[in-house]
Design a protein around this motif. Structure first.
Motif, PDB file in Angstrom:
ATOM      1  N   ALA A 168       0.892  -1.085  -0.173  1.00  0.00           N
ATOM      2  CA  ALA A 168       0.158  -0.089   0.044  1.00  0.00           C
ATOM      3  C   ALA A 168       0.817   1.284  -0.102  1.00  0.00           C
ATOM      4  CB  ALA A 168      -0.983   0.005   1.232  1.00  0.00           C
ATOM      5  N   GLN A 169       2.069   1.206   0.929  1.00  0.00           N
ATOM      6  CA  GLN A 169       2.785   2.532   0.786  1.00  0.00           C
ATOM      7  C   GLN A 169       3.397   2.725  -0.515  1.00  0.00           C
ATOM      8  OE1 GLN A 169       5.549   2.224   4.020  1.00  0.00           O
ATOM      9  NE2 GLN A 169       4.241   1.008   5.356  1.00  0.00           N
ATOM     10  N   ARG A 170       3.926   1.619  -1.149  1.00  0.00           N
ATOM     11  CA  ARG A 170       4.600   1.534  -2.354  1.00  0.00           C
ATOM     12  C   ARG A 170       3.602   2.277  -3.209  1.00  0.00           C
ATOM     13  NH1 ARG A 170       4.854  -3.685  -4.528  1.00  0.00           N
ATOM     14  NH2 ARG A 170       3.089  -2.846  -5.935  1.00  0.00           N
ATOM     15  N   ILE A 171       2.281   2.177  -3.562  1.00  0.00           N
ATOM     16  CA  ILE A 171       1.428   2.696  -4.315  1.00  0.00           C
ATOM     17  C   ILE A 171       1.135   4.013  -4.034  1.00  0.00           C
ATOM     18  CG2 ILE A 171      -0.960   2.384  -5.448  1.00  0.00           C
ATOM     19  CD1 ILE A 171      -0.556  -0.777  -4.853  1.00  0.00           C
ATOM     20  N   GLU A 172       0.898   4.207  -2.897  1.00  0.00           N
ATOM     21  CA  GLU A 172       0.618   5.645  -2.263  1.00  0.00           C
ATOM     22  C   GLU A 172       1.561   6.777  -2.355  1.00  0.00           C
ATOM     23  OE1 GLU A 172      -3.201   5.283   0.693  1.00  0.00           O
ATOM     24  OE2 GLU A 172      -1.528   4.703   1.434  1.00  0.00           O
ATOM     25  N   GLU A 173       2.707   6.093  -2.037  1.00  0.00           N
ATOM     26  CA  GLU A 173       3.933   7.115  -1.932  1.00  0.00           C
ATOM     27  C   GLU A 173       5.287   6.342  -2.614  1.00  0.00           C
ATOM     28  OE1 GLU A 173       4.436   8.052   2.265  1.00  0.00           O
ATOM     29  OE2 GLU A 173       2.472   7.957   2.551  1.00  0.00           O
ATOM     30  N   PRO A 174       4.921   6.399  -4.100  1.00  0.00           N
ATOM     31  CA  PRO A 174       6.266   5.732  -4.393  1.00  0.00           C
ATOM     32  C   PRO A 174       7.452   6.600  -4.109  1.00  0.00           C
ATOM     33  CG  PRO A 174       4.665   6.202  -6.171  1.00  0.00           C
ATOM     34  CD  PRO A 174       4.085   6.831  -4.849  1.00  0.00           C
ATOM     35  N   GLY A 175       8.473   5.858  -3.895  1.00  0.00           N
ATOM     36  CA  GLY A 175       9.891   6.513  -3.662  1.00  0.00           C
ATOM     37  C   GLY A 175      10.053   6.729  -2.248  1.00  0.00           C
ATOM     38  N   ALA A 176       8.959   6.782  -1.441  1.00  0.00           N
ATOM     39  CA  ALA A 176       9.106   7.259  -0.120  1.00  0.00           C
ATOM     40  C   ALA A 176       9.721   6.150   0.838  1.00  0.00           C
ATOM     41  CB  ALA A 176       7.758   7.480   0.487  1.00  0.00           C
ATOM     42  N   THR A 177      10.651   6.661   1.565  1.00  0.00           N
ATOM     43  CA  THR A 177      11.033   5.549   2.742  1.00  0.00           C
ATOM     44  C   THR A 177      10.102   4.675   3.367  1.00  0.00           C
ATOM     45  OG1 THR A 177      12.696   7.354   3.267  1.00  0.00           O
ATOM     46  CG2 THR A 177      12.585   5.502   4.891  1.00  0.00           C
ATOM     47  N   GLU A 178      10.488   3.423   3.225  1.00  0.00           N
ATOM     48  CA  GLU A 178       9.400   2.564   3.646  1.00  0.00           C
ATOM     49  C   GLU A 178       9.159   2.790   5.350  1.00  0.00           C
ATOM     50  OE1 GLU A 178       9.333  -2.425   4.080  1.00  0.00           O
ATOM     51  OE2 GLU A 178      10.200  -1.444   2.191  1.00  0.00           O
ATOM     52  N   ARG A 179       7.907   2.488   5.710  1.00  0.00           N
ATOM     53  CA  ARG A 179       7.955   2.451   7.164  1.00  0.00           C
ATOM     54  C   ARG A 179       7.334   1.153   7.672  1.00  0.00           C
ATOM     55  NH1 ARG A 179       4.997   6.390   5.000  1.00  0.00           N
ATOM     56  NH2 ARG A 179       3.232   5.607   5.070  1.00  0.00           N
ATOM     57  N   VAL A 180       7.890   0.473   8.228  1.00  0.00           N
ATOM     58  CA  VAL A 180       7.680  -1.075   8.709  1.00  0.00           C
ATOM     59  C   VAL A 180       6.696  -1.039  10.091  1.00  0.00           C
ATOM     60  CG1 VAL A 180       8.756  -3.099   9.794  1.00  0.00           C
ATOM     61  CG2 VAL A 180       9.991  -1.593   8.201  1.00  0.00           C
ATOM     62  N   GLU A 213      -8.316  -0.578  -0.205  1.00  0.00           N
ATOM     63  CA  GLU A 213      -8.638   0.766  -0.552  1.00  0.00           C
ATOM     64  C   GLU A 213      -8.021   1.590  -1.399  1.00  0.00           C
ATOM     65  OE1 GLU A 213     -11.260   4.149  -0.436  1.00  0.00           O
ATOM     66  OE2 GLU A 213     -11.457   2.049   0.032  1.00  0.00           O
ATOM     67  N   VAL A 214      -6.539   1.365  -1.454  1.00  0.00           N
ATOM     68  CA  VAL A 214      -5.870   1.836  -2.293  1.00  0.00           C
ATOM     69  C   VAL A 214      -5.910   1.168  -3.803  1.00  0.00           C
ATOM     70  CG1 VAL A 214      -3.361   1.959  -3.180  1.00  0.00           C
ATOM     71  CG2 VAL A 214      -3.839   2.379  -0.945  1.00  0.00           C
ATOM     72  N   LEU A 215      -6.106  -0.267  -3.913  1.00  0.00           N
ATOM     73  CA  LEU A 215      -6.345  -0.836  -5.027  1.00  0.00           C
ATOM     74  C   LEU A 215      -7.761  -0.664  -5.578  1.00  0.00           C
ATOM     75  CD1 LEU A 215      -4.872  -4.391  -4.179  1.00  0.00           C
ATOM     76  CD2 LEU A 215      -3.938  -2.742  -5.544  1.00  0.00           C
TER      77      LEU A 215
END
Length: 109
Positions: free
Chosen positions: A45-57, A79-81
């Motif tokens: 979800a993070q990859r889709i919503e915020e491409p290139g952002a630092t991953e939060r675990v 929801e993102v999809l």
């Protein structure tokens, strides 16, 4: 908008099984499977919503919170999809459903 009800239902089933599992089963690996899946769904979800952002675990908040973490991550990804433009992210929904089914099987639930 695409129908993500299959993903939401699969996530809810796994979460319900985690909630109903005895502590010993959770500690023997079911909770770890749930957390790994929640982290993967959140990452997607993070990859889709915020491409290139630092991953939060997603943190490990304990065996009794994994089901809730899984539901939050699964609902976020659904929801993102669901709101993605038609034709975008076509394979992601099926992959996510498969991930949930595989994790449920590995957890023995």
């Amino acid at each position: 908008m695409r129908d993500t009800s299959e993903l939401s239902a699969a996530v809810e089933r796994f979460a319900d099984r985690l909630r109903a599992a005895p502590q010993s089963r959770l500690q023997r690996g079911a909770a770890a499977e749930g957390l790994a899946l929640a982290r993967e769904l959140a990452r997607r979800a993070q990859r889709i919503e915020e491409p290139g952002a630092t991953e939060r675990v997603m943190p490990d908040a304990g065996v009794f919170t994994v089901a809730d973490q899984l539901v939050v991550a699964g609902n976020d990804l659904a929801e993102v999809l669901r709101t993605a433009p038609d034709g975008a992210l076509e394979g992601d929904l099926g992959e996510a459903v498969d991930l949930v089914r595989e994790a449920t099987r590995r957890a023995g639930l």
